[in-house]
Design an enzyme around this catalytic site. Sequence first.
Site, short mmCIF file in Angstrom:
data_model
loop_
_atom_site.label_atom_id
_atom_site.label_comp_id
_atom_site.label_asym_id
_atom_site.label_seq_id
_atom_site.Cartn_x
_atom_site.Cartn_y
_atom_site.Cartn_z
N ILE A 14 10.46 6.47 5.15
CA ILE A 14 11.60 5.64 5.54
C ILE A 14 11.27 4.71 6.70
CG2 ILE A 14 13.47 7.11 4.67
CD1 ILE A 14 13.67 8.32 7.47
N GLY A 15 10.08 4.82 7.25
CA GLY A 15 9.78 3.86 8.31
C GLY A 15 8.46 4.15 8.97
N GLY A 73 7.07 4.38 12.65
CA GLY A 73 7.53 4.47 14.03
C GLY A 73 6.45 4.03 14.99
N GLY A 74 6.71 4.23 16.26
CA GLY A 74 5.77 3.81 17.29
C GLY A 74 4.41 4.44 17.12
N GLY A 79 3.56 6.70 14.28
CA GLY A 79 3.26 7.31 13.00
C GLY A 79 4.28 6.94 11.94
N ASP A 80 4.07 7.44 10.74
CA ASP A 80 5.00 7.16 9.65
C ASP A 80 6.10 8.22 9.63
OD1 ASP A 80 3.24 5.19 9.08
OD2 ASP A 80 2.19 6.33 7.52
N VAL A 81 7.29 7.80 9.19
CA VAL A 81 8.41 8.72 9.18
C VAL A 81 8.89 8.93 7.75
CG1 VAL A 81 10.71 9.18 10.10
CG2 VAL A 81 9.08 7.87 11.46
N LYS A 124 7.94 13.10 11.21
CA LYS A 124 7.04 12.04 11.67
C LYS A 124 5.61 12.53 11.53
CE LYS A 124 6.81 9.81 16.03
NZ LYS A 124 7.71 9.32 17.05
N ASP A 182 11.02 4.46 27.36
CA ASP A 182 11.11 3.48 26.28
C ASP A 182 12.54 3.47 25.74
OD1 ASP A 182 10.21 1.45 24.67
OD2 ASP A 182 9.17 2.74 23.25
#
Length: 982
Positions: A674-675, A677-678, A680-682, A696, A811
């Site tokens: 689904i995405g 991320g900063g 890694g992949d989610v 993640k 962040d």
Amino acid sequence: MSSDSFSGHLRSALFLCTLLFFLNPSSSSNSDQRQFLLKFKSTLANSNSLNTWNEETHICNFTGIVCNSDKAVTEINLSNQKLAGVLAFDSLCSLNSIQKISLGSNLLHGTISNHLSNCTSLEYLDLAENFFSGEVPDLSPLTQLKYLSLNLSGFSGRFPWKSLENLTGLRFLSLGDNPFDKTPFPLEILKLYNLSNLYLTNCTIEGQIPEAIGNLSLLESLQLSDNYLVGEIPVGVTKLTKLQMLELYNNELSGVFPTGLSNLVNLQQFDVSTNSLVGDLSELKNLTRLESLQLFENGFSGTIPQEFGEFKFLKQFSIYTNKFTGELPARIGSWAEFEFIDASENYLTGSIPPDMCKMGKMEKLLMIDNNFTGGLPENYASCESLVRLRVSNNSLSGQVPDGIWSLPNLGMIDLEMNQFEGQVAANVGQAKSLTQLFLANNGFSGELPVEISNVSSLVEIELNSNRFSGQIPANLGELQKLSNLYLQDNMFSGVIPESLSSCVSLNEINLGGNLLSGQIPASLGALVGLNSLNLSGNKLSGVIPASLTSLKLTLIDLSNNMLIGRVPQPLLLVAYNGSFAGNQGLCADRSKVLPECSPVSHKSGNVKVSVYCFIVGALVFLLSLVSYLLFVKMSKIDRKSPIDRGGSWNVKQFHVLKFSEDEILRSLKQENMIGKGGSGDVYKVVLGCGEQLAVKHMWKSEPESGSWRSSRSSAAILPKEKTQWREYEAEVAALSSLRHMNVVKLYCSISSEDSNLLVYEYMPNGSLWDQLHINKKIKMDWSVRYEIAMGAAKGLEYLHHGCERPMLHRDVKSSNILLDDEMKPKLADFGLAKIVQTGKVMDSTHIIAGTHGYIAPEYGYTYNVTEKSDIYSFGVVLMELVTGKKPVDPEFGEYKDIVFWVHNEMRTKEELISLVDTSISKDAKEEAVKMLSIAVHCTMKLPALRPSMRMVVKMLEEIEPNSFTDIVIEKVGETDVSLCKN
Ligand SMILES: *[C@@H]1O[C@H](CO)[C@@H](O)[C@H](O)[C@H]1NC(C)=O
Ligand SMILES: *[C@@H]1O[C@H](CO)[C@@H](O)[C@H](O)[C@H]1NC(C)=O
Ligand SMILES: *[C@@H]1O[C@H](CO)[C@@H](O)[C@H](O)[C@H]1NC(C)=O
């Protein structure tokens, strides 16, 4: 009884009566006074500085308390003590002898209602620089008042101007920097003929300055800046001959200086900048005591009076953006400890006055955009105090004195667009503070000294369009902060230094139009922050390294070189049509502008071309083989499932688990992603029981570069060292101990030798960023936005204050605030979080963390990150929530962001309301404006002026929709500790 002794008795009786008279009404007894003072203390949230205020100490020995000889409290001096909480003003006024209340520069908040009627003996009241709300109460009971300071106090609405009219004892009146309702100049003030100090800057006064201002003949300081004043400066002002300070900047004043302004011979500070004033400066030529003269951004013309060259006290002189002509007086700035000149954007000619640094204090020499001629005077080569030197766009010439390059405090050297010649001297290596070196468009020549690699503070180098030659220094990679490197249009030769790939901060590289040869270093692909790469117009050869495809480029220009081979497909996507033009040997698959790579064209019988194609083909094959092998080795990925389930997995669980790791691993398929991320992949995982999780997947080291990849929108630059992994594990452990409804829940971590899975609760509504900026279809009404702000604030408060070891998020941004099915917010992505130890952030490496648009300004010049930096970022999120705008948007202007925009537009309530997102309903707009003002506090430039997260939560509570109750803070601090202990 002799008459003598009778009268003696009478006298003592009278004395007693008098004593009683004085003691009695004013005799809140000692214990009463103690009660009043302790009540005042009890309403404060942070009263560490008041630990002497207890039951044992005598009240007259309380910190900040002054008593008279009868032990009655006369003064409370507690300014600048970090006091937070609601001010119990009524208990202070119950101290009947109180004459002075000084509580300025604290963190007090709440309203002050009409409790002033018992404060009749008050002579001195200072509540400035606090966070109060509501209106200023009726001041008319304070008939003894001599000193009143309410600037930047937070009060708003209607100011009780009328109640000032009989306070004729006032000498000091300071009401500025408050968003009071619009008013014409308040005529009541003209009756306060004892005033020596009047500060009405930035409190929404419109119309003309009244002629009768001249009645306030004792005025020594008059400040009416940052208002909406129009018309001319009245002749009345010329009667104020005691004036030492006159500040009228940032209004809409017009016309010329009134005749007679030359009477103000005591004037030391004079600032009329940013108005529409015209005419010349002849009225100023007698003002010989001037220390600071600020005339910038007007329409003044004529020459600078020669008399200014003899002003013995002048320290600050700023006349930029006017229409001045002629030469500057040669001796200007040579007498006192002169600090700065800014004469930019005029039509000035002649040479640069040589002696402005004579006393060794000069910090800024700014003369951009004029017609100055001659050289840079030798004297400045020893001006060690100099911080900025900017003379770009003039007609200056000659050599730059060597000493300039190594001045220890000089941060910016800007000599662009002149006719300077000669070399950059090797002593540039000793420049300790240089961040910007701008020499473009001159006649500089010779080699760039290798010593430049020692200037570790450098952020921008612009040397384009000169005649530099020789090699680019091989060690340039030591410049870890370098963000822009412009060397284009020179005669640099040799190779592109391999070391450039260590300039981890690089954002733009332009080496175009030189004589560079050799190959493009494949290591450039490691520059994760690189945005723009221009190597056009050189003699570069070889193939385009495949590693460049891992860059997130917005511009690539490799045209007009001698490159060969296949252009990697991903680069074609960012390229413009000419990006690869003028390279005979380049080809591409499915490109309109480049020849197809294969099949090999047979039209040309030219053997040379076929050989070329063969070599290219072989190279491409070899490259693909190598990358394939690398890919396989590093990632161990097969297309169906990104996880090798054969390895051994180590599971650490932080909550009761209702699932097995196998169930997780089985679901990590491409179609569940689904995405990204900063770090890694989610994936979204739906378990058999129907429960949803977010997983993640992170690599311990990134294939190829070995460094972490930063997310697209993130400026995060993470360190390369793998040892970082251990720190990361420590942080996961810390995160796993967090338990708060507004912090995303980490169920467990599952790790193997080379990758790591973090299993979180799934947040079906995505991030706040998505809801605000992507999914605009879903309208978020005010109560939803308020709840999101409040929840996120509580989550962050918990991090900062709720646990044994406070933690910084580092962040905070809307894309890290996730929303559950009820739109309840939870903080996520703790990849950059740091545990605070003994007030300092545990941070051995200098990591620039955070995301553009959310990063607090102190990041730019120090690495001193505190929780106040998180608060700044949170303020930006509040601004997004209220305005619906993104933190960075071209509509704010170049280099401007939402913080600049809001701070700049917030002069009146109407203007504030106009900033509110149009999809917020009308009746909620007032509340939205209040949230905006909290956001403004959070984004103050000085970290010390930002409230703590605990304060932010309290302030948000006060503006809760439909709540009219005044919240009184009892002991904060004990209630939520239990949360941490689960
Ligand atoms: C205040 O403190 C000083 C020094 O500790 C002490 O001598 C004095 O008696 C105290 N004053 C009162 C009024 O208690
Ligand atoms: C003022 O003082 C009087 C007498 O001490 C008291 O009764 C009254 O409540 C006070 N008023 C306020 C507003 O505190
Ligand atoms: C000021 O004093 C005058 C005369 O005593 C009085 O009429 C007026 O009401 C007072 N103004 C205020 C605001 O109290």
